[in-house]
Write a protein that holds these residues in place. Structure first.
Motif, PDB file in Angstrom:
ATOM      1  N   ASN A 177      36.550  46.568  37.720  1.00 54.11           N
ATOM      2  CA  ASN A 177      37.754  45.769  37.484  1.00 54.11           C
ATOM      3  C   ASN A 177      37.476  44.328  37.865  1.00 54.11           C
ATOM      4  O   ASN A 177      37.023  44.072  38.987  1.00 54.11           O
ATOM      5  CB  ASN A 177      38.912  46.236  38.371  1.00 54.11           C
ATOM      6  CG  ASN A 177      39.358  47.643  38.042  1.00 54.11           C
ATOM      7  OD1 ASN A 177      39.159  48.125  36.928  1.00 54.11           O
ATOM      8  ND2 ASN A 177      39.974  48.299  39.005  1.00 54.11           N
ATOM      9  N   VAL A 235      39.190  40.361  37.991  1.00 50.53           N
ATOM     10  CA  VAL A 235      40.316  39.442  37.822  1.00 50.53           C
ATOM     11  C   VAL A 235      39.704  38.056  37.627  1.00 50.53           C
ATOM     12  O   VAL A 235      38.850  37.639  38.422  1.00 50.53           O
ATOM     13  CB  VAL A 235      41.238  39.440  39.067  1.00 50.53           C
ATOM     14  CG1 VAL A 235      42.351  38.419  38.917  1.00 50.53           C
ATOM     15  CG2 VAL A 235      41.814  40.831  39.315  1.00 50.53           C
ATOM     16  N   SER A 270      36.148  46.966  42.193  1.00 55.58           N
ATOM     17  CA  SER A 270      36.524  45.581  41.905  1.00 55.58           C
ATOM     18  C   SER A 270      35.293  44.701  42.008  1.00 55.58           C
ATOM     19  O   SER A 270      34.616  44.704  43.039  1.00 55.58           O
ATOM     20  CB  SER A 270      37.552  45.087  42.915  1.00 55.58           C
ATOM     21  OG  SER A 270      38.655  45.930  42.883  1.00 55.58           O
ATOM     22  N   GLU A 290      44.571  41.042  34.013  1.00 56.95           N
ATOM     23  CA  GLU A 290      45.309  39.780  34.178  1.00 56.95           C
ATOM     24  C   GLU A 290      45.848  39.695  35.606  1.00 56.95           C
ATOM     25  O   GLU A 290      46.352  40.692  36.149  1.00 56.95           O
ATOM     26  CB  GLU A 290      46.494  39.727  33.202  1.00 56.95           C
ATOM     27  CG  GLU A 290      46.100  39.323  31.798  1.00 56.95           C
ATOM     28  CD  GLU A 290      47.311  39.234  30.861  1.00 56.95           C
ATOM     29  OE1 GLU A 290      47.178  38.600  29.814  1.00 56.95           O
ATOM     30  OE2 GLU A 290      48.373  39.813  31.171  1.00 56.95           O
ATOM     31  N   GLN A 291      45.750  38.497  36.154  1.00 58.74           N
ATOM     32  CA  GLN A 291      46.254  38.292  37.512  1.00 58.74           C
ATOM     33  C   GLN A 291      47.775  38.455  37.542  1.00 58.74           C
ATOM     34  O   GLN A 291      48.478  37.918  36.687  1.00 58.74           O
ATOM     35  CB  GLN A 291      45.874  36.887  37.974  1.00 58.74           C
ATOM     36  CG  GLN A 291      46.097  36.667  39.450  1.00 58.74           C
ATOM     37  CD  GLN A 291      45.857  35.218  39.845  1.00 58.74           C
ATOM     38  OE1 GLN A 291      45.394  34.410  39.036  1.00 58.74           O
ATOM     39  NE2 GLN A 291      46.192  34.884  41.059  1.00 58.74           N
ATOM     40  N   MET A 292      48.264  39.211  38.501  1.00 66.34           N
ATOM     41  CA  MET A 292      49.704  39.507  38.567  1.00 66.34           C
ATOM     42  C   MET A 292      50.347  38.853  39.804  1.00 66.34           C
ATOM     43  O   MET A 292      49.647  38.580  40.792  1.00 66.34           O
ATOM     44  CB  MET A 292      49.908  41.024  38.641  1.00 66.34           C
ATOM     45  CG  MET A 292      49.486  41.754  37.394  1.00 66.34           C
ATOM     46  SD  MET A 292      49.758  43.525  37.557  1.00 66.34           S
ATOM     47  CE  MET A 292      48.260  44.041  38.366  1.00 66.34           C
ATOM     48  N   THR A 346      39.966  53.676  43.836  1.00 61.89           N
ATOM     49  CA  THR A 346      39.752  52.250  43.556  1.00 61.89           C
ATOM     50  C   THR A 346      39.270  51.600  44.844  1.00 61.89           C
ATOM     51  O   THR A 346      39.918  51.739  45.884  1.00 61.89           O
ATOM     52  CB  THR A 346      41.067  51.592  43.079  1.00 61.89           C
ATOM     53  OG1 THR A 346      41.512  52.266  41.917  1.00 61.89           O
ATOM     54  CG2 THR A 346      40.847  50.132  42.739  1.00 61.89           C
ATOM     55  N   THR A 347      38.147  50.910  44.772  1.00 61.44           N
ATOM     56  CA  THR A 347      37.498  50.431  45.992  1.00 61.44           C
ATOM     57  C   THR A 347      36.765  49.117  45.743  1.00 61.44           C
ATOM     58  O   THR A 347      36.401  48.816  44.607  1.00 61.44           O
ATOM     59  CB  THR A 347      36.484  51.499  46.488  1.00 61.44           C
ATOM     60  OG1 THR A 347      35.727  50.963  47.575  1.00 61.44           O
ATOM     61  CG2 THR A 347      35.515  51.937  45.397  1.00 61.44           C
ATOM     62  N   THR A 381      43.630  54.623  46.924  1.00 55.27           N
ATOM     63  CA  THR A 381      43.493  53.178  46.869  1.00 55.27           C
ATOM     64  C   THR A 381      43.935  52.586  48.203  1.00 55.27           C
ATOM     65  O   THR A 381      44.079  53.292  49.197  1.00 55.27           O
ATOM     66  CB  THR A 381      44.271  52.616  45.652  1.00 55.27           C
ATOM     67  OG1 THR A 381      44.090  51.201  45.618  1.00 55.27           O
ATOM     68  CG2 THR A 381      45.754  52.935  45.686  1.00 55.27           C
ATOM     69  N   GLY A 382      44.152  51.274  48.246  1.00 53.82           N
ATOM     70  CA  GLY A 382      44.585  50.631  49.484  1.00 53.82           C
ATOM     71  C   GLY A 382      45.156  49.259  49.148  1.00 53.82           C
ATOM     72  O   GLY A 382      45.604  49.058  48.020  1.00 53.82           O
ATOM     73  N   GLY A 383      44.993  48.370  50.073  1.00 54.07           N
ATOM     74  CA  GLY A 383      43.954  48.080  51.033  1.00 54.07           C
ATOM     75  C   GLY A 383      42.614  48.641  50.556  1.00 54.07           C
ATOM     76  O   GLY A 383      42.418  48.834  49.386  1.00 54.07           O
ATOM     77  N   GLU A 384      41.716  48.804  51.464  1.00 55.06           N
ATOM     78  CA  GLU A 384      40.411  49.337  51.089  1.00 55.06           C
ATOM     79  C   GLU A 384      40.281  50.779  51.585  1.00 55.06           C
ATOM     80  O   GLU A 384      40.149  51.002  52.798  1.00 55.06           O
ATOM     81  CB  GLU A 384      39.302  48.441  51.656  1.00 55.06           C
ATOM     82  CG  GLU A 384      37.917  48.943  51.392  1.00 55.06           C
ATOM     83  CD  GLU A 384      37.726  49.454  49.944  1.00 55.06           C
ATOM     84  OE1 GLU A 384      38.054  48.731  49.002  1.00 55.06           O
ATOM     85  OE2 GLU A 384      37.244  50.599  49.778  1.00 55.06           O
ATOM     86  N   MET A 420      50.237  43.517  46.736  1.00 53.48           N
ATOM     87  CA  MET A 420      49.449  44.585  46.122  1.00 53.48           C
ATOM     88  C   MET A 420      48.693  45.424  47.164  1.00 53.48           C
ATOM     89  O   MET A 420      48.646  46.642  47.083  1.00 53.48           O
ATOM     90  CB  MET A 420      48.449  43.926  45.179  1.00 53.48           C
ATOM     91  CG  MET A 420      47.556  44.858  44.445  1.00 53.48           C
ATOM     92  SD  MET A 420      48.379  45.473  42.992  1.00 53.48           S
ATOM     93  CE  MET A 420      47.108  45.265  41.770  1.00 53.48           C
ATOM     94  N   TYR A 477      43.260  36.222  45.283  1.00 53.32           N
ATOM     95  CA  TYR A 477      44.414  36.586  44.457  1.00 53.32           C
ATOM     96  C   TYR A 477      45.214  37.723  45.083  1.00 53.32           C
ATOM     97  O   TYR A 477      46.196  38.174  44.536  1.00 53.32           O
ATOM     98  CB  TYR A 477      43.976  36.998  43.038  1.00 53.32           C
ATOM     99  CG  TYR A 477      42.856  38.003  42.996  1.00 53.32           C
ATOM    100  CD1 TYR A 477      43.082  39.333  43.292  1.00 53.32           C
ATOM    101  CD2 TYR A 477      41.553  37.608  42.700  1.00 53.32           C
ATOM    102  CE1 TYR A 477      42.047  40.260  43.288  1.00 53.32           C
ATOM    103  CE2 TYR A 477      40.508  38.523  42.683  1.00 53.32           C
ATOM    104  CZ  TYR A 477      40.768  39.840  42.980  1.00 53.32           C
ATOM    105  OH  TYR A 477      39.748  40.745  42.988  1.00 53.32           O
TER     106      TYR A 477
END
Ligand code: SAM
Ligand code: SF4
Length: 330
Positions: A161, A163, A122, A191-193, A98-99, A69-72, A325, A29
């Motif tokens: 998180n 998805v 995630s 929700e998938q964006m 966020t990783t 955040t990223g990427g990773e 994203m 996604y």
């Protein structure tokens, strides 16, 4: 002090800093199997440039929360040092990351020691084969080890998180929640964006918040949590009377743009006042051309003032942003 206000009365205090556009997973996604054309090294902000912009945000513009955040972000060399310098520059901010947690088992303790408060990880499935199908990498054990290490290092609460994708993991929502509850983590479904590099997102195919809740209610009793949501994107529900909760981030079907307090800095030094913005403001060029902190802060203020009221995904004229994203910073 200046504030990062827009025409609709919102004030941004939460800065998302993308440290790289590269990643070691290939979530379907998010990006294609072959990856993307990564930014050339010279276009990526150096550690010193990242710290300078963060310091301007905190000292001159009222930033109170920073999320890497990223990427990773874990693939960025020198991450622990960036966290340590951020903590020194901004002793009072809430600092999180966020990783995907790959490699977090090795670095969680050092990150906590450097001043990181929390992580969001995630995790879309706890079945190895589904995880591998979604991320195109057979790395679930490493991710689970990273999540456990984060918790043990005190990076709590670990927020997960997920998805959901139709036909892949949508039916696994209850088992993912059961696992998160048993481990003491806070699970949130997103929700998938329309932010995937392949432009495959489909409004009719995506799994909506209502459907996520219905699936969970087949096995759990959910009641809206009383705490006010504020600018937090997740709607929280008590699970079986609480105190454990589950969150739903319904960015598409129940947008929370009216309460948004975010601003994003990409790995190559451009500001985005919204995930879905079609305009970006370059801070790297003035930074490298000798602009003063005040000049950069003024540019940042102007960039925020143009923030649109909402993302407009349901508008027939909606256009997906050029960057996906992973390049914006999720
Ligand atoms: N690599 C890190 C990770 O996966 O947590 C940080 C970057 S990732 C782009 C940030 C978040 O964006 C992840 O939680 C991921 O699940 C989410 N994400 C990526 N593409 C998305 C999409 N098209 N719709 C909704 N969420 C998405
Ligand atoms: Fe990488 Fe995160 Fe995108 Fe997955 S969602 S491909 S882990 S950047």
């Amino acid at each position: 002090m200046r504030v990062l206000a827009d025409r609709f009365g919102r004030v941004a205090t939460d800065l998302r800093v993308s440290l790289t556009d590269r990643c070691n997973l290939r979530c379907s996604y998010c990006m294609p199997a072959e990856g993307l054309d990564w930014l050339p090294g010279e276009e990526v902000l150096t550690d010193d440039e990242v710290i300078r912009l963060i310091t301007i945000g905190v000292d001159l513009l009222g930033v109170r929360e920073i999320r890497f955040t990223g990427g990773e972000p874990l693939v960025r060399c020198g991450l622990v040092d960036i966290v340590r310098r951020t903590r020194l520059a901004a002793p009072d901010v809430e600092l999180s990351m966020t990783t995907n947690a790959l490699g977090l088992a090795r670095t969680a303790a050092a990150l906590a020691d450097a001043g990181l408060n929390r992580v969001n990880v995630s995790l879309d499935s706890i079945r190895p084969e589904t995880f591998a199908e979604i991320t195109r990498r057979d790395r679930l054990p490493d991710v689970l080890a990273g999540i456990a290490a984060a918790r043990d290092a005190g990076l709590r609460p670990v927020k997960l998180n997920a998805v959901l994708m139709r036909g892949l993991n949508d039916k696994q929502a209850p088992e993912l929640l059961r696992w998160a509850l048993s481990e003491g983590h806070q699970l949130r479904f997103i929700e998938q964006m329309p932010l995937d590099a392949q432009h495959r997102w489909s409004r009719t195919e995506m799994v909506e918040a209502d459907e996520i809740l219905e699936r969970l209610e087949e096995e759990f009793t959910l009641t809206p949590a009383a705490e006010p949501r504020g600018s937090a994107p997740a709607e929280l529900f008590l699970v079986d009377g609480g105190p454990a909760t589950v969150g739903v981030i319904a960015s598409v079907t129940r947008p929370f743009c009216g309460d948004c307090d975010r601003v994003r800095l990409t790995a190559d030094g451009t500001l985005r006042n919204c995930l879905f913005a079609r305009e970006e403001s370059d801070l790297r060029t003035p930074l490298r051309n000798g602009a003063t902190d005040d000049e950069i802060a003024d540019r940042w203020v102007v960039a925020m003032s143009g923030k649109r009221a909402g993302h407009g995904i349901d508008d027939p004229k909606f256009l997906q942003p050029d960057r996906p994203m992973s390049a914006i910073g999720g």
